[in-house]
Design a protein around this motif. Structure first.
Motif, PDB file in Angstrom:
ATOM      1  N   SER A  67     -17.733  -5.505  17.418  1.00 32.03           N
ATOM      2  CA  SER A  67     -17.726  -5.165  15.994  1.00 32.03           C
ATOM      3  C   SER A  67     -16.610  -5.918  15.289  1.00 32.03           C
ATOM      4  O   SER A  67     -15.518  -6.058  15.829  1.00 32.03           O
ATOM      5  N   GLN A  68     -16.896  -6.395  14.080  1.00 31.91           N
ATOM      6  CA  GLN A  68     -15.887  -7.099  13.292  1.00 31.91           C
ATOM      7  C   GLN A  68     -15.577  -6.303  12.032  1.00 31.91           C
ATOM      8  O   GLN A  68     -16.462  -5.679  11.449  1.00 31.91           O
ATOM      9  N   THR A  78     -20.012  -6.073  11.262  1.00 26.88           N
ATOM     10  CA  THR A  78     -21.067  -6.262  12.254  1.00 26.88           C
ATOM     11  C   THR A  78     -21.257  -4.983  13.060  1.00 26.88           C
ATOM     12  O   THR A  78     -20.338  -4.188  13.208  1.00 26.88           O
ATOM     13  N   LEU A  79     -22.458  -4.818  13.564  1.00 25.69           N
ATOM     14  CA  LEU A  79     -22.761  -3.693  14.438  1.00 25.69           C
ATOM     15  C   LEU A  79     -22.090  -3.909  15.792  1.00 25.69           C
ATOM     16  O   LEU A  79     -21.769  -5.031  16.139  1.00 25.69           O
ATOM     17  N   PRO A  80     -21.852  -2.860  16.542  1.00 25.23           N
ATOM     18  CA  PRO A  80     -22.391  -1.526  16.360  1.00 25.23           C
ATOM     19  C   PRO A  80     -21.582  -0.645  15.393  1.00 25.23           C
ATOM     20  O   PRO A  80     -22.028   0.445  15.061  1.00 25.23           O
ATOM     21  N   ALA A  81     -20.414  -1.078  14.949  1.00 24.05           N
ATOM     22  CA  ALA A  81     -19.653  -0.255  13.998  1.00 24.05           C
ATOM     23  C   ALA A  81     -20.347  -0.244  12.641  1.00 24.05           C
ATOM     24  O   ALA A  81     -20.850  -1.262  12.177  1.00 24.05           O
ATOM     25  N   ILE A  82     -20.364   0.937  12.023  1.00 25.71           N
ATOM     26  CA  ILE A  82     -20.908   1.038  10.668  1.00 25.71           C
ATOM     27  C   ILE A  82     -19.877   1.629   9.708  1.00 25.71           C
ATOM     28  O   ILE A  82     -19.996   1.472   8.502  1.00 25.71           O
ATOM     29  N   ASP A  83     -18.889   2.316  10.257  1.00 20.45           N
ATOM     30  CA  ASP A  83     -17.842   2.924   9.433  1.00 20.45           C
ATOM     31  C   ASP A  83     -16.656   1.984   9.307  1.00 20.45           C
ATOM     32  O   ASP A  83     -16.312   1.276  10.267  1.00 20.45           O
ATOM     33  N   PRO A  84     -15.995   1.986   8.152  1.00 19.01           N
ATOM     34  CA  PRO A  84     -14.801   1.152   7.975  1.00 19.01           C
ATOM     35  C   PRO A  84     -13.613   1.726   8.742  1.00 19.01           C
ATOM     36  O   PRO A  84     -13.651   2.865   9.210  1.00 19.01           O
ATOM     37  N   VAL A  85     -12.568   0.932   8.878  1.00 18.74           N
ATOM     38  CA  VAL A  85     -11.287   1.415   9.391  1.00 18.74           C
ATOM     39  C   VAL A  85     -10.327   1.494   8.208  1.00 18.74           C
ATOM     40  O   VAL A  85     -10.422   0.688   7.270  1.00 18.74           O
ATOM     41  N   PRO A  86      -9.422   2.471   8.222  1.00 16.07           N
ATOM     42  CA  PRO A  86      -8.455   2.562   7.121  1.00 16.07           C
ATOM     43  C   PRO A  86      -7.550   1.334   7.076  1.00 16.07           C
ATOM     44  O   PRO A  86      -7.181   0.778   8.113  1.00 16.07           O
ATOM     45  N   THR A  87      -7.218   0.914   5.869  1.00 13.00           N
ATOM     46  CA  THR A  87      -6.244  -0.153   5.672  1.00 13.00           C
ATOM     47  C   THR A  87      -5.013   0.454   5.019  1.00 13.00           C
ATOM     48  O   THR A  87      -5.101   1.491   4.364  1.00 13.00           O
ATOM     49  N   TYR A  88      -3.885  -0.193   5.199  1.00  9.63           N
ATOM     50  CA  TYR A  88      -2.623   0.331   4.691  1.00  9.63           C
ATOM     51  C   TYR A  88      -1.905  -0.721   3.857  1.00  9.63           C
ATOM     52  O   TYR A  88      -2.011  -1.922   4.131  1.00  9.63           O
ATOM     53  N   ALA A  89      -1.161  -0.231   2.866  1.00  8.16           N
ATOM     54  CA  ALA A  89      -0.403  -1.116   1.985  1.00  8.16           C
ATOM     55  C   ALA A  89       0.719  -1.806   2.773  1.00  8.16           C
ATOM     56  O   ALA A  89       1.415  -1.169   3.562  1.00  8.16           O
ATOM     57  N   VAL A  90       0.863  -3.109   2.533  1.00  5.43           N
ATOM     58  CA  VAL A  90       1.904  -3.911   3.167  1.00  5.43           C
ATOM     59  C   VAL A  90       2.779  -4.513   2.083  1.00  5.43           C
ATOM     60  O   VAL A  90       2.268  -5.031   1.083  1.00  5.43           O
ATOM     61  N   THR A  91       4.079  -4.438   2.290  1.00  4.32           N
ATOM     62  CA  THR A  91       5.046  -5.063   1.392  1.00  4.32           C
ATOM     63  C   THR A  91       5.966  -5.942   2.215  1.00  4.32           C
ATOM     64  O   THR A  91       6.373  -5.558   3.319  1.00  4.32           O
ATOM     65  N   ILE A  92       6.275  -7.114   1.681  1.00  6.27           N
ATOM     66  CA  ILE A  92       7.233  -8.005   2.324  1.00  6.27           C
ATOM     67  C   ILE A  92       8.516  -7.967   1.498  1.00  6.27           C
ATOM     68  O   ILE A  92       8.495  -8.251   0.307  1.00  6.27           O
ATOM     69  N   GLU A  93       9.621  -7.605   2.135  1.00  6.49           N
ATOM     70  CA  GLU A  93      10.928  -7.595   1.486  1.00  6.49           C
ATOM     71  C   GLU A  93      11.837  -8.510   2.284  1.00  6.49           C
ATOM     72  O   GLU A  93      12.270  -8.148   3.383  1.00  6.49           O
ATOM     73  N   GLY A  94      12.077  -9.701   1.739  1.00  6.29           N
ATOM     74  CA  GLY A  94      12.834 -10.694   2.498  1.00  6.29           C
ATOM     75  C   GLY A  94      12.023 -11.107   3.706  1.00  6.29           C
ATOM     76  O   GLY A  94      10.928 -11.638   3.573  1.00  6.29           O
ATOM     77  N   ASP A  95      12.548 -10.820   4.902  1.00  5.67           N
ATOM     78  CA  ASP A  95      11.826 -11.134   6.141  1.00  5.67           C
ATOM     79  C   ASP A  95      11.257  -9.869   6.783  1.00  5.67           C
ATOM     80  O   ASP A  95      10.713  -9.916   7.872  1.00  5.67           O
ATOM     81  N   ASP A  96      11.365  -8.734   6.101  1.00  2.00           N
ATOM     82  CA  ASP A  96      10.885  -7.471   6.650  1.00  2.00           C
ATOM     83  C   ASP A  96       9.455  -7.188   6.212  1.00  2.00           C
ATOM     84  O   ASP A  96       9.118  -7.322   5.041  1.00  2.00           O
ATOM     85  N   VAL A  97       8.630  -6.764   7.168  1.00  2.00           N
ATOM     86  CA  VAL A  97       7.255  -6.340   6.890  1.00  2.00           C
ATOM     87  C   VAL A  97       7.255  -4.819   6.893  1.00  2.00           C
ATOM     88  O   VAL A  97       7.576  -4.190   7.903  1.00  2.00           O
TER      89      VAL A  97
END
Length: 109
Positions: A67-68, A78-97
């Motif tokens: 599944s992609q 793509t199958l076999p997955a049909i449900d999404p996965v949660p995504t999370y907010a990302v912030t870059i501060e200097g060199d920190d993720v």
């Protein structure tokens, strides 16, 4: 945004996934070009870590069944997955993720 530092930006290799955990939530962090994405590190089809899969073209592939998922939206592409996965907010501060798991951008169905 309130985020937790997960790594240095320089620690993220292009098109490679980094597994981490934030407040008990498994998170997969991926750098694609200049962008950094964070998704729940669990395939919505099976209890498998997405961070162990292949990353290509803004997608991550589950190594078990193929599944992609779109890294930007979490959508199952793509199958076999049909449900999404949660995504999370990302912030870059200097060199920190920093990743904020408090309010997922998208919930699994």
């Amino acid at each position: 945004m309130t985020g937790q530092r997960v790594c240095a930006l320089t620690d993220l290799k292009e098109d490679a996934a980094l597994a981490t955990e934030i407040e008990g939530t498994p998170v997969c962090v991926v750098r694609v070009g200049e962008r950094v994405f964070a998704v729940r590190d669990e395939c919505s089809h099976a209890d498998v870590m997405l961070s162990q899969g292949e990353v290509e073209g803004g997608r991550i592939e589950c190594w078990l069944h193929g599944s992609q998922f779109d890294l930007a939206t979490g959508a199952a592409l793509t199958l076999p997955a049909i449900d999404p996965v949660p995504t999370y907010a990302v912030t870059i501060e200097g060199d920190d993720v920093l990743v904020d798991v408090a309010q997922p951008n998208r919930e699994r169905g």
